[in-house]
Design a protein around this motif. Structure first.
Motif, PDB file in Angstrom:
ATOM      1  N   SER A  72      13.297   4.103  -1.620  1.00 41.29           N
ATOM      2  CA  SER A  72      13.161   3.091  -0.842  1.00 41.29           C
ATOM      3  C   SER A  72      12.536   1.859  -1.205  1.00 41.29           C
ATOM      4  CB  SER A  72      12.621   3.429   0.490  1.00 41.29           C
ATOM      5  OG  SER A  72      11.301   3.885   0.204  1.00 41.29           O
ATOM      6  N   LEU A  73      11.499   1.839  -2.164  1.00 41.65           N
ATOM      7  CA  LEU A  73      10.688   0.749  -2.380  1.00 41.65           C
ATOM      8  C   LEU A  73      11.420  -0.226  -3.621  1.00 41.65           C
ATOM      9  CD1 LEU A  73       7.993  -0.738  -2.624  1.00 41.65           C
ATOM     10  CD2 LEU A  73       7.282   1.059  -4.499  1.00 41.65           C
ATOM     11  N   THR A  74      12.296   0.426  -4.494  1.00 42.58           N
ATOM     12  CA  THR A  74      12.445  -0.259  -5.827  1.00 42.58           C
ATOM     13  C   THR A  74      14.151  -0.509  -5.689  1.00 42.58           C
ATOM     14  OG1 THR A  74      12.770   1.651  -6.879  1.00 42.58           O
ATOM     15  CG2 THR A  74      10.956   0.532  -7.037  1.00 42.58           C
ATOM     16  N   GLY A  75      14.781   0.384  -4.748  1.00 43.48           N
ATOM     17  CA  GLY A  75      16.218   0.225  -4.480  1.00 43.48           C
ATOM     18  C   GLY A  75      16.900   1.055  -5.803  1.00 43.48           C
TER      19      GLY A  75
ATOM     20  N   TYR B  94      -5.747  -5.567  -6.714  1.00 41.65           N
ATOM     21  CA  TYR B  94      -4.961  -6.303  -5.922  1.00 41.65           C
ATOM     22  C   TYR B  94      -4.282  -5.694  -4.402  1.00 41.65           C
ATOM     23  CZ  TYR B  94      -4.798  -9.177 -10.118  1.00 41.65           C
ATOM     24  OH  TYR B  94      -5.091  -9.765 -11.227  1.00 41.65           O
ATOM     25  N   GLY B  95      -4.752  -4.550  -4.190  1.00 39.28           N
ATOM     26  CA  GLY B  95      -4.282  -3.777  -3.335  1.00 39.28           C
ATOM     27  C   GLY B  95      -2.825  -3.091  -3.375  1.00 39.28           C
ATOM     28  N   HIS B  96      -2.597  -2.227  -2.698  1.00 35.52           N
ATOM     29  CA  HIS B  96      -1.052  -1.436  -2.669  1.00 35.52           C
ATOM     30  C   HIS B  96       0.084  -2.422  -2.417  1.00 35.52           C
ATOM     31  CE1 HIS B  96      -2.776   2.559  -3.830  1.00 35.52           C
ATOM     32  NE2 HIS B  96      -3.766   2.112  -2.917  1.00 35.52           N
ATOM     33  N   PRO B  97      -0.134  -2.997  -1.332  1.00 33.38           N
ATOM     34  CA  PRO B  97       1.223  -4.272  -1.236  1.00 33.38           C
ATOM     35  C   PRO B  97       1.599  -4.772  -2.445  1.00 33.38           C
ATOM     36  CG  PRO B  97      -0.395  -4.083   0.765  1.00 33.38           C
ATOM     37  CD  PRO B  97      -1.158  -3.618  -0.369  1.00 33.38           C
ATOM     38  N   ALA B  98       0.342  -5.320  -3.078  1.00 28.35           N
ATOM     39  CA  ALA B  98       0.749  -6.249  -4.184  1.00 28.35           C
ATOM     40  C   ALA B  98       1.343  -5.194  -5.310  1.00 28.35           C
ATOM     41  CB  ALA B  98      -0.510  -6.823  -4.808  1.00 28.35           C
ATOM     42  N   GLY B  99       0.977  -3.828  -5.469  1.00 29.64           N
ATOM     43  CA  GLY B  99       1.359  -2.967  -6.484  1.00 29.64           C
ATOM     44  C   GLY B  99       2.803  -2.606  -6.077  1.00 29.64           C
ATOM     45  N   ASP B 100       3.023  -2.610  -4.874  1.00 24.45           N
ATOM     46  CA  ASP B 100       4.634  -2.209  -4.444  1.00 24.45           C
ATOM     47  C   ASP B 100       5.324  -3.477  -4.956  1.00 24.45           C
ATOM     48  OD1 ASP B 100       3.776  -0.080  -3.354  1.00 24.45           O
ATOM     49  OD2 ASP B 100       3.834  -0.662  -1.306  1.00 24.45           O
ATOM     50  N   GLU B 101       4.841  -4.599  -4.776  1.00 20.10           N
ATOM     51  CA  GLU B 101       5.806  -5.845  -5.133  1.00 20.10           C
ATOM     52  C   GLU B 101       5.970  -6.000  -6.549  1.00 20.10           C
ATOM     53  OE1 GLU B 101       7.969  -9.314  -5.377  1.00 20.10           O
ATOM     54  OE2 GLU B 101       7.641  -7.725  -3.479  1.00 20.10           O
TER      55      GLU B 101
END
Length: 527
Positions: free
Chosen positions: A356-359, A401-408
């Motif tokens: 779901s994160l990367t497709g 940078y935080g997990h949202p930045a890591g997901d991006e």
């Protein structure tokens, strides 16, 4: 890179009958395995927290010993600079009836400037006090003192640290002295400074080292100068015969070590360090039970939570067993709803095969595709290649940078990999966390390594800022492996293991590089 479509497998109808005893046994066995796994995981977490707590305490007291040694060096250096200044003045002007009053005021001013100074005394060649910082000045002869005998015997111009002296009021003093010479180099007297031991004691009292912690200041010959907590009877105690001094302090400039006290039975972690310029050392010790106090409380809380979880699992397991016994009663109804559930399950299966994160394809989809391509390569006698990619220092990236930045960051990398030219059957999938795999049927090791290098360089060209990385940008390491499946091959997981070993080699080389399967034979140590 394209994803292999999920296999279409019909869902078999539930059996008309089942062995309830076997199902109950397997359910109990599963419950037991889960409980053991939870206990093992919790034990490992507690051990890891325990080790980190002791490591942090080791670093803390080492830093404290370094800071206290530097403070002591600076304290004595300031006194020595005063002595050197007075020696220079006296050797240039001499001591006359006209300048004694000025020298007296000079010594008084220096004592007032430095809180560690208790007094300054100037002795002539016979050991008589000719000028001092006291008010009123007193007359005395210090020719029997160790520092006077030392300077009269040795012509060195370096400072001398004398033994402890207790004045008539009961205060302890540490002497620092310098030799005064005549113009022809002969002995002309001594300038000596008395350092108040209470200065160090008051300074050490400002540190929080727990109720059972210790701070010790001593001479390199083993004489105890200051101990926190303070004990009057301990001043001047000879520590040279103690094992902790003989085996550690006397042999090394600095270090840390655990000890067990024979006096109070406490286990402590000790750190010591010698002064750089003067023959003294400082030691810091903290009690293990105080260091681990927070860890023990956390361990008890976690243990209570785990036991409560196991209790809940027991209740749930008991409920599930009862449901199993009712299974026969509902089988007829399940057959009626089977067709509708088939369609729904197929939809859910398709969703379960995509990350779901990367497709990208997910780990489950990759496992299915790997087994299919392994079987196809076995039938056709083709090579099967695999690239295993890992984002370098990704945990530090998340921490910074935080997990949202890591997901991006992962989405950006996945989007780039999808743009790499592909063939039918090639597949890219998120293997887990920050790991990505690329499956390449009918591909040689050289060709797979070239594709891996292209991916690696393209990700580096994204120029994603990573301040926690030595390279300052987001990079990946890659391991490349190939396999020619044969009937003797055990399974496709061997290909993943080979790529994983190659990835370790890439990380051992410093990351941001590609390592091939054949690099493992070079005996490069793992990171």
């Amino acid at each position: 890179m394209s994803a292999i479509p999920p296999p279409q497998r019909p869902i078999p109808p539930p059996p008309a009958t089942c062995d309830s005893t076997r199902i109950v046994f397997r359910a109990k066995l599963l419950f037991f395995v889960i409980c053991v796994a939870l206990l093992l995981i919790e034990s490992w977490q507690n051990w890891k927290a325990y080790s980190e707590q002791l490591r942090d305490a080791d670093i803390t007291i080492s830093n404290m010993a370094r800071a206290l040694a530097q403070h002591g060096d600076d304290t004595l250096k300031a006194v020595d600079l005063v002595l050197a200044s007075v020696v220079e003045t006296v050797e240039a002007e001499g001591v006359t009836a006209q300048n004694k009053a000025r020298l007296h005021k000079l010594l008084q001013a220096r004592v007032k400037d430095l809180p560690q100074l208790a007094g300054l005394y100037m002795l002539d060649a016979a050991g008589n006090v000719i000028v001092d910082s006291q008010e009123p000045q007193f007359e005395s002869n210090f020719s029997a003192r160790v520092y006077f005998q030392h300077h009269r015997q040795f012509p060195e111009r370096t400072p001398f640290i004398g033994p402890l002296v207790q004045n008539p009021s009961g205060a302890w003093r540490l002497s620092v002295s310098r030799r005064i010479d005549r113009a022809d180099g002969s002995f002309d007297g001594v300038i000596v400074a008395g350092i108040d031991i209470a200065y160090f004691r008051n300074f050490y009292d400002s540190f929080d080292i727990g109720n059972d912690g210790l701070i010790v200041l001593g001479l390199n010959n083993g004489t105890l100068l200051v101990r926190r907590p303070f004990q009057e009877r301990g001043i001047g105690f000879d520590m040279s015969r103690l094992p902790i001094f003989r085996n550690y302090v006397a042999k090394n400039h600095d270090g840390t070590h655990p000890t067990h006290s024979t006096i109070d039975g406490k286990d402590r972690l000790n750190a010591y360090r010698h002064f750089n310029q003067f023959p003294l050392f400082v030691a810091v010790a903290v009690a293990n039970d105080e260091v681990l106090d927070g860890w023990i409380a956390d361990a008890w809380r976690h243990a209570a939570a785990l036991l409560f979880l196991i209790f809940l699992l027991g209740l749930l397991g008991n409920w599930l067993l009862k449901q199993i016994q009712r299974r026969h009663e509902t089988e007829a109804q399940l057959r009626v709803a089977r067709d509708d559930l088939d369609q729904l399950n197929q939809h859910l299966q398709n969703l379960a095969l995509e990350d779901s994160l990367t497709g990208m394809a997910n780990r489950r989809h990759f496992d299915i595709a790997l087994n299919q391509e392994f079987s196809r390569a076995l039938r056709n006698g083709d090579m099967l290649a695999l690239i295993l990619l890992d984002v370098d220092w990704f945990k530090q990236y998340n921490d910074l940078y935080g997990h949202p930045a890591g997901d991006e960051c992962l989405r950006r990398i996945a989007a780039l990999i999808k743009t790499i030219p592909q063939r039918v059957g090639d597949m890219a999938a998120r293997y887990g966390g920050e790991e990505i795999v690329v499956l390449l049927p009918k591909t040689t090791l050289d060709a797979a390594a070239m594709i891996a290098e292209r991916i690696r360089s393209s990700i580096a060209e994204l120029d994603l800022h990573h301040a926690a990385s030595p390279l300052t940008i987001v990079t990946v390491s890659a391991g490349v492996a190939v396999m020619l499946p044969t009937l003797q091959s055990e399974d496709a997981d061997q290909l993943v293991e080979a790529a994983d070993r190659a990835l370790y080699i890439a990380k051992a080389k410093g990351r941001n590089c590609v390592a091939r399967q054949d690099d493992v034979k070079l005996d490069i140590p793992y990171a």
